[in-house]
Design a protein around this motif. Structure first.
Motif, PDB file in Angstrom:
ATOM      1  N   ALA A 103       0.838  -1.210   0.000  1.00 14.75           N
ATOM      2  CA  ALA A 103       0.000   0.000   0.000  1.00 14.75           C
ATOM      3  C   ALA A 103       0.867   1.252   0.000  1.00 14.75           C
ATOM      4  O   ALA A 103       0.590   2.219  -0.724  1.00 14.75           O
ATOM      5  N   GLY A 104       1.938   1.233   0.803  1.00 15.00           N
ATOM      6  CA  GLY A 104       2.820   2.397   0.860  1.00 15.00           C
ATOM      7  C   GLY A 104       3.525   2.645  -0.462  1.00 15.00           C
ATOM      8  O   GLY A 104       3.656   3.795  -0.899  1.00 15.00           O
ATOM      9  N   THR A 105       3.965   1.562  -1.104  1.00 17.46           N
ATOM     10  CA  THR A 105       4.640   1.699  -2.409  1.00 17.46           C
ATOM     11  C   THR A 105       3.685   2.254  -3.461  1.00 17.46           C
ATOM     12  O   THR A 105       4.047   3.148  -4.249  1.00 17.46           O
ATOM     13  N   ALA A 106       2.463   1.722  -3.478  1.00 18.47           N
ATOM     14  CA  ALA A 106       1.479   2.195  -4.460  1.00 18.47           C
ATOM     15  C   ALA A 106       1.134   3.669  -4.220  1.00 18.47           C
ATOM     16  O   ALA A 106       1.034   4.459  -5.172  1.00 18.47           O
ATOM     17  N   LEU A 107       0.968   4.042  -2.959  1.00 16.46           N
ATOM     18  CA  LEU A 107       0.683   5.445  -2.637  1.00 16.46           C
ATOM     19  C   LEU A 107       1.827   6.351  -3.093  1.00 16.46           C
ATOM     20  O   LEU A 107       1.593   7.416  -3.702  1.00 16.46           O
ATOM     21  N   SER A 108       3.049   5.915  -2.812  1.00  8.23           N
ATOM     22  CA  SER A 108       4.209   6.724  -3.183  1.00  8.23           C
ATOM     23  C   SER A 108       4.298   6.898  -4.686  1.00  8.23           C
ATOM     24  O   SER A 108       4.615   7.989  -5.186  1.00  8.23           O
ATOM     25  N   TRP A 109       4.001   5.824  -5.411  1.00  9.54           N
ATOM     26  CA  TRP A 109       4.070   5.896  -6.875  1.00  9.54           C
ATOM     27  C   TRP A 109       3.014   6.849  -7.417  1.00  9.54           C
ATOM     28  O   TRP A 109       3.288   7.680  -8.288  1.00  9.54           O
ATOM     29  N   LEU A 110       1.782   6.747  -6.885  1.00 11.79           N
ATOM     30  CA  LEU A 110       0.693   7.600  -7.370  1.00 11.79           C
ATOM     31  C   LEU A 110       0.943   9.073  -7.055  1.00 11.79           C
ATOM     32  O   LEU A 110       0.561   9.953  -7.829  1.00 11.79           O
ATOM     33  N   LEU A 111       1.583   9.363  -5.925  1.00  9.23           N
ATOM     34  CA  LEU A 111       1.818  10.747  -5.531  1.00  9.23           C
ATOM     35  C   LEU A 111       3.116  11.311  -6.104  1.00  9.23           C
ATOM     36  O   LEU A 111       3.281  12.532  -6.180  1.00  9.23           O
ATOM     37  N   SER A 112       4.034  10.426  -6.492  1.00 15.50           N
ATOM     38  CA  SER A 112       5.311  10.896  -7.051  1.00 15.50           C
ATOM     39  C   SER A 112       5.264  10.984  -8.565  1.00 15.50           C
ATOM     40  O   SER A 112       5.789  11.934  -9.150  1.00 15.50           O
ATOM     41  N   GLY A 113       4.686   9.977  -9.190  1.00 17.06           N
ATOM     42  CA  GLY A 113       4.567   9.997 -10.651  1.00 17.06           C
ATOM     43  C   GLY A 113       5.765   9.387 -11.354  1.00 17.06           C
ATOM     44  O   GLY A 113       5.633   8.880 -12.461  1.00 17.06           O
ATOM     45  N   SER A 114       6.936   9.451 -10.746  1.00 19.03           N
ATOM     46  CA  SER A 114       8.128   8.867 -11.369  1.00 19.03           C
ATOM     47  C   SER A 114       9.213   8.705 -10.316  1.00 19.03           C
ATOM     48  O   SER A 114       9.177   9.342  -9.257  1.00 19.03           O
ATOM     49  N   VAL A 115      10.191   7.865 -10.634  1.00 22.14           N
ATOM     50  CA  VAL A 115      11.299   7.643  -9.703  1.00 22.14           C
ATOM     51  C   VAL A 115      12.187   8.883  -9.605  1.00 22.14           C
ATOM     52  O   VAL A 115      12.660   9.251  -8.524  1.00 22.14           O
ATOM     53  N   THR A 116      12.383   9.555 -10.735  1.00 17.94           N
ATOM     54  CA  THR A 116      13.263  10.737 -10.726  1.00 17.94           C
ATOM     55  C   THR A 116      12.711  11.847  -9.838  1.00 17.94           C
ATOM     56  O   THR A 116      13.472  12.628  -9.266  1.00 17.94           O
ATOM     57  N   ALA A 117      11.369  11.895  -9.716  1.00 18.38           N
ATOM     58  CA  ALA A 117      10.757  12.937  -8.884  1.00 18.38           C
ATOM     59  C   ALA A 117      11.136  12.782  -7.416  1.00 18.38           C
ATOM     60  O   ALA A 117      11.093  13.747  -6.649  1.00 18.38           O
ATOM     61  N   LEU A 118      11.510  11.555  -7.024  1.00 17.52           N
ATOM     62  CA  LEU A 118      11.878  11.322  -5.626  1.00 17.52           C
ATOM     63  C   LEU A 118      13.155  12.063  -5.251  1.00 17.52           C
ATOM     64  O   LEU A 118      13.367  12.407  -4.086  1.00 17.52           O
ATOM     65  N   PHE A 119      14.036  12.279  -6.230  1.00 18.01           N
ATOM     66  CA  PHE A 119      15.341  12.862  -5.937  1.00 18.01           C
ATOM     67  C   PHE A 119      15.398  14.374  -6.187  1.00 18.01           C
ATOM     68  O   PHE A 119      16.405  15.002  -5.903  1.00 18.01           O
ATOM     69  N   GLY A 120      14.344  14.929  -6.747  1.00 19.96           N
ATOM     70  CA  GLY A 120      14.394  16.345  -7.070  1.00 19.96           C
ATOM     71  C   GLY A 120      13.384  17.197  -6.344  1.00 19.96           C
ATOM     72  O   GLY A 120      13.252  18.393  -6.622  1.00 19.96           O
ATOM     73  N   THR A 121      12.663  16.593  -5.404  1.00 24.46           N
ATOM     74  CA  THR A 121      11.634  17.354  -4.693  1.00 24.46           C
ATOM     75  C   THR A 121      11.743  17.121  -3.184  1.00 24.46           C
ATOM     76  O   THR A 121      12.293  16.110  -2.726  1.00 24.46           O
ATOM     77  N   ALA A 122      11.182  18.060  -2.419  1.00 29.68           N
ATOM     78  CA  ALA A 122      11.178  17.922  -0.955  1.00 29.68           C
ATOM     79  C   ALA A 122      10.355  16.709  -0.543  1.00 29.68           C
ATOM     80  O   ALA A 122      10.721  15.977   0.386  1.00 29.68           O
ATOM     81  N   TYR A 123       9.238  16.498  -1.244  1.00 26.36           N
ATOM     82  CA  TYR A 123       8.394  15.337  -0.947  1.00 26.36           C
ATOM     83  C   TYR A 123       9.191  14.047  -1.138  1.00 26.36           C
ATOM     84  O   TYR A 123       9.169  13.145  -0.291  1.00 26.36           O
ATOM     85  N   GLY A 124       9.891  13.958  -2.254  1.00 27.35           N
ATOM     86  CA  GLY A 124      10.642  12.748  -2.555  1.00 27.35           C
ATOM     87  C   GLY A 124      11.747  12.478  -1.547  1.00 27.35           C
ATOM     88  O   GLY A 124      11.922  11.342  -1.094  1.00 27.35           O
ATOM     89  N   LEU A 125      12.498  13.528  -1.197  1.00 33.66           N
ATOM     90  CA  LEU A 125      13.585  13.344  -0.231  1.00 33.66           C
ATOM     91  C   LEU A 125      13.047  12.959   1.141  1.00 33.66           C
ATOM     92  O   LEU A 125      13.628  12.111   1.838  1.00 33.66           O
ATOM     93  N   GLY A 126      11.934  13.585   1.523  1.00 31.49           N
ATOM     94  CA  GLY A 126      11.321  13.208   2.798  1.00 31.49           C
ATOM     95  C   GLY A 126      10.852  11.771   2.789  1.00 31.49           C
ATOM     96  O   GLY A 126      11.003  11.037   3.776  1.00 31.49           O
ATOM     97  N   LEU A 127      10.295  11.360   1.651  1.00 25.65           N
ATOM     98  CA  LEU A 127       9.818   9.984   1.523  1.00 25.65           C
ATOM     99  C   LEU A 127      10.975   8.989   1.588  1.00 25.65           C
ATOM    100  O   LEU A 127      10.875   7.933   2.225  1.00 25.65           O
ATOM    101  N   LEU A 128      12.088   9.316   0.930  1.00 26.90           N
ATOM    102  CA  LEU A 128      13.255   8.427   0.959  1.00 26.90           C
ATOM    103  C   LEU A 128      13.794   8.280   2.381  1.00 26.90           C
ATOM    104  O   LEU A 128      14.214   7.189   2.791  1.00 26.90           O
ATOM    105  N   LEU A 129      13.802   9.391   3.130  1.00 25.40           N
ATOM    106  CA  LEU A 129      14.244   9.325   4.525  1.00 25.40           C
ATOM    107  C   LEU A 129      13.331   8.409   5.327  1.00 25.40           C
ATOM    108  O   LEU A 129      13.794   7.571   6.123  1.00 25.40           O
ATOM    109  N   LYS A 130      12.035   8.557   5.103  1.00 23.02           N
ATOM    110  CA  LYS A 130      11.071   7.715   5.813  1.00 23.02           C
ATOM    111  C   LYS A 130      11.273   6.241   5.460  1.00 23.02           C
ATOM    112  O   LYS A 130      11.258   5.376   6.351  1.00 23.02           O
ATOM    113  N   VAL A 131      11.480   5.961   4.189  1.00 20.76           N
ATOM    114  CA  VAL A 131      11.684   4.570   3.758  1.00 20.76           C
ATOM    115  C   VAL A 131      12.942   3.986   4.390  1.00 20.76           C
ATOM    116  O   VAL A 131      12.966   2.814   4.793  1.00 20.76           O
TER     117      VAL A 131
END
Length: 292
Positions: free
Chosen positions: A201-229
């Motif tokens: 569920a967490g992975t699916a939510l992250s994918w739907l809210l991020s839209g792409s893997v690259t977005a994880l590394f270029g946004t505050a949301y993505g970096l926060g999510l990576l820290l949480k993971v």
């Protein structure tokens, strides 16, 4: 940084209040689930602790919910703390999605108090737990598209996390009881399914809210999510260590096994606190990449 809102004193206060609220919700729901699932396995003192934690968490959760209304009013008013008691601003907050979520959560948390009532009270508390989980789908990032999918995934994510988090303190107590090994072993088996739901569920939510893997590394949301993971990965490591090493050691009666297991559970609890703070930060001051 892209997608990061300004962080002032009120924002920090909102993050802390939200983290406490999240913790209260997980303990309340988790206490209900633990007392229901382990009703025939755990000793009376452990079940009583789970129910007391649920009730205490409800009281804290309701208080935090009221405080969050004031903080929200203060943030949107631009009046500082004076806005926290302004009737007009409080009215705006009540009419917002936070007001809708508060109705669901307030109803659910009051129903959870029925966990103290034998038999029928357990079922009422379970319904309340579901209502609290649904309340998270009424506000915040869950209001995006596809809304129904996000709502279902988020509710499942909350319930799975609550089962795990809410069981930690009762399990820590159970480690010192004669039936503790059986409870801990059964928890490990049930938690395997819960963790699977949590991750999927967490992975699916992250994918739907991020839209792409690259977005994880270029946004505050993505970096926060990576820290949480990363913190969740550490938590999973301790949980796995408990299941394959410490619980079997406790079953074998090895000296010090119970205390080692209790220490490990305490570390899990610390990791949960960090995860709650990370989650509260993500949902308070960042914007999902799909909404940028």
């Amino acid at each position: 940084m892209t997608g990061l809102a300004p962080i002032d004193g009120l924002a920090v206060l909102a993050i802390v209040a939200k983290a406490i609220g999240y913790g209260a919700v997980l303990l309340a729901i988790g206490g209900v689930l633990f007392s229901f699932i382990f009703a025939k396995r755990a000793e009376a003192s452990v079940l009583r602790l789970a129910r007391q934690l649920a009730v205490g968490a409800v009281l804290v959760g309701l208080a935090v919910l009221a405080i969050r209304f004031g903080i929200r009013a203060a943030r949107i008013s631009g009046m500082g703390f004076e806005g926290a008691t302004d009737p007009m601003m409080l009215g705006f907050v009540w009419e917002s999605p936070l007001g809708t979520a508060a109705i669901w959560r307030g109803f659910g948390e009051l129903a959870i108090l029925a966990v103290l009532v034998p038999r029928i009270g357990q079922w009422i508390a379970l319904v309340g737990s579901l209502a609290v989980a649904i309340s998270f789908a009424q506000v915040g990032h869950a209001l995006g598209d596809p809304r129904m999918v996000l709502a279902v995934l988020l509710a499942l994510h909350i319930l799975a996390a609550a089962f795990w988090v809410g069981a930690l303190i009762p399990l820590r107590r159970a480690a010192l009881t004669p039936s503790g090994v059986d409870v801990l072993h059964h928890f490990g088996n049930v938690a395997a399914f819960g963790v699977a739901v949590l991750i999927l569920a967490g992975t699916a939510l992250s994918w739907l809210l991020s839209g792409s893997v690259t977005a994880l590394f270029g946004t505050a949301y993505g970096l926060g999510l990576l820290l949480k993971v990363a913190i969740v990965a550490v938590l999973l490591g301790f949980a796995a260590f408990n299941k394959v090493r410490l619980v079997p050691a406790l079953r074998a009666g090895k000296p010090g096994a119970a205390h080692a297991l209790r220490r490990s559970i305490s570390v899990e609890m610390l990791a949960v606190v960090l995860i709650l703070l990370a989650t509260a930060t993500i949902t308070s001051v960042t914007t999902p990449p799909v909404n940028l």
